[in-house]
Design an enzyme around this catalytic site. Structure first.
Site, PDB file in Angstrom:
ATOM      1  CB  ALA A   1       9.832  15.664  -7.264  1.00 34.15           C
TER       2      ALA A   1
ATOM      3  N   GLY B   1       5.410   9.032  -5.728  1.00 35.62           N
ATOM      4  CA  GLY B   1       6.106   8.505  -4.916  1.00 35.62           C
ATOM      5  C   GLY B   1       6.096   6.906  -4.933  1.00 35.62           C
TER       6      GLY B   1
ATOM      7  CD  GLU C   1       6.156  10.838   0.777  1.00 41.39           C
ATOM      8  OE1 GLU C   1       6.082   9.985   0.136  1.00 41.39           O
ATOM      9  OE2 GLU C   1       5.138  11.248   1.643  1.00 41.39           O
ATOM     10  CG  ASP C   2       4.688  11.889  -3.643  1.00 46.82           C
ATOM     11  OD1 ASP C   2       4.298  12.906  -3.150  1.00 46.82           O
ATOM     12  OD2 ASP C   2       4.181  11.174  -4.179  1.00 46.82           O
ATOM     13  CE1 TYR C   3       4.586  19.918  -6.776  1.00 48.93           C
ATOM     14  CE2 TYR C   3       4.884  20.522  -4.649  1.00 48.93           C
ATOM     15  CZ  TYR C   3       4.651  20.891  -5.683  1.00 48.93           C
ATOM     16  OH  TYR C   3       4.781  22.184  -6.119  1.00 48.93           O
TER      17      TYR C   3
END
Length: 394
Positions: free
Chosen positions: A241, A211, A236-238
């Site tokens: 996505a 992220g 949160e980025d995982y």
């Protein structure tokens, strides 16, 4: 005895499979870097992206020596329609003064400062970004960490990749040229081991995104529940996505790297960061427990033993030759990710490479030892599946 022979045969087969997989990753990564990164594109791909407005969400906390120069690169982007949404959690944070200084210096740039955040979950980054996200007016949102610096055409490069079927554009994490051995160590890691896994995963269809710098379609995020839906996760980025991929959208990687330029860095900070990332991967993806066998020294031992068992080759000679080949391929990849001359010598590279590879297993074991992580101002206990709970001091 038969069971032992069978086990040894199985280990030998595993060694040869490991050899094939790891060197396939090496070649995929090196070729991709040479063909895709640092390519100049004089024209946009579609009229849509040429007109697409972008809302830049910038989470800020604290000040380091490079913060103001990093932030200023976003105020001088060569892009026709974008807004900068600066998000600071605390009124007393010194980052507030940095933001106000830049807002005064660039009055013609569409930029706003949001102070206070909004508590919607345990993730402090999401809490900080919520007011900016709710105030974003464009269809594309670009979440970019405070330590990233950009070139004037970086946003153009990213929107060029946002074609009709693409829902997320991400930048390969790398590190800018800085002084000191800790900076060299970071640059070697983000130019060798990290992109090898990151690129080969994306090439083979595995959604691997960090992220640090991500351009996403806001309507797709809203369909997934908006930022609130990801506030229960630390990584949160995982999950953002994953939510975009689950809705049928493709990913694309920018031709420019996401250039990290933190003014505060050390070997200890690098180790802590790697341990934190490993803990997150272990809790989200149980297959991460096999990660140590993808590192040079352990992989070379396993493959060397397999070569000795099957062909009666000298194990240590094979180990040394395999490590040397790995070292050379890593240097080739690093120069490709750099896209120009390195700021350190080949000797510096060799020392940093050896130390980084020697740290790999220790970092993994440290991650297994303690399931809690410290991030920003909080401590969190990770749960299987990627969720977490904040540990409150009583």
């Amino acid at each position: 005895m038969a069971v032992l022979d069978l086990a040894m045969q199985g280990l030998a087969v595993f060694g040869f499979i490991l050899f094939f997989v790891l060197w396939l990753m090496h070649f995929m990564s090196i070729i991709y870097v040479r063909l895709h990164l640092h390519k100049k594109r004089s024209e946009v791909k579609q009229p849509f992206v040429q007109l697409a407005g972008v809302s830049l969400l910038k989470p800020l906390k604290g000040v380091d020596p490079n913060l103001i120069s990093n932030l200023e690169t976003f105020f001088t982007l060569d892009y026709p329609k974008y807004e900068i949404l600066l998000c600071v959690q605390d009124q007393d944070d010194p980052a507030v003064d940095v933001c106000k200084k830049l807002l005064g210096k660039y009055p013609n740039v569409n930029a706003r400062l949001f102070i206070g955040g909004k508590k919607v979950g345990i993730n402090p980054k999401i809490n900080n970004l919520m007011p900016g996200y709710e105030g974003a007016k464009y269809d594309l949102v670009w979440i970019c960490d405070s330590g990233i610096r950009v070139k004037p055409d970086t946003l153009t490069d990213m929107t060029n990749q946002m074609t009709e079927k693409v829902g997320l554009v991400h930048g390969l994490p790398y590190v800018s040229d800085r002084q000191g051995f800790a900076a060299t160590l970071e640059q070697v890691y983000f130019g060798t081991s990290h992109p090898r896994s990151y690129i080969s995963a994306n090439v083979t269809g595995i959604k691997c995104v960090t992220g640090m710098s991500c351009l996403m379609r806001k309507d797709v995020l809203d369909q997934a529940g908006g930022l609130v839906a990801f506030a229960q996760y630390i990584a949160e980025d995982y999950f953002m996505a994953k939510a975009i991929a689950d809705r049928g959208w493709k990913f694309s990687m920018a031709t420019q790297v996401a250039l990290q330029n933190s003014g505060s860095y050390s070997i200890g900070q690098f180790q802590s960061r790697m341990i934190r990332w490993t803990k997150l991967r272990i809790n989200m993806l149980p297959g991460t427990v096999l990660e140590p066998v993808s590192e040079c020294f352990l992989a070379s031992l396993i493959i060397g033993w397999a070569a000795h068992y099957v062909f009666r080759w000298d194990m240590m000679v094979f180990f040394m030759c395999h490590c040397l080949a790995w070292f050379i391929s890593d240097y080739i990849q690093l120069t490709g990710v750099q896209g120009g001359p390195l700021c350190f010598s080949k000797l510096d590279f060799a020392v940093a490479w050896f130390i980084r590879e020697s740290m790999a297993v220790q970092i993994f074991l440290s991650a297994l030892w303690d399931p809690t992580i410290s991030w920003r101002t909080g401590r969190y206990r990770l749960r299987c599946g990627g969720t977490a709970e904040e540990i409150l001091d009583v």
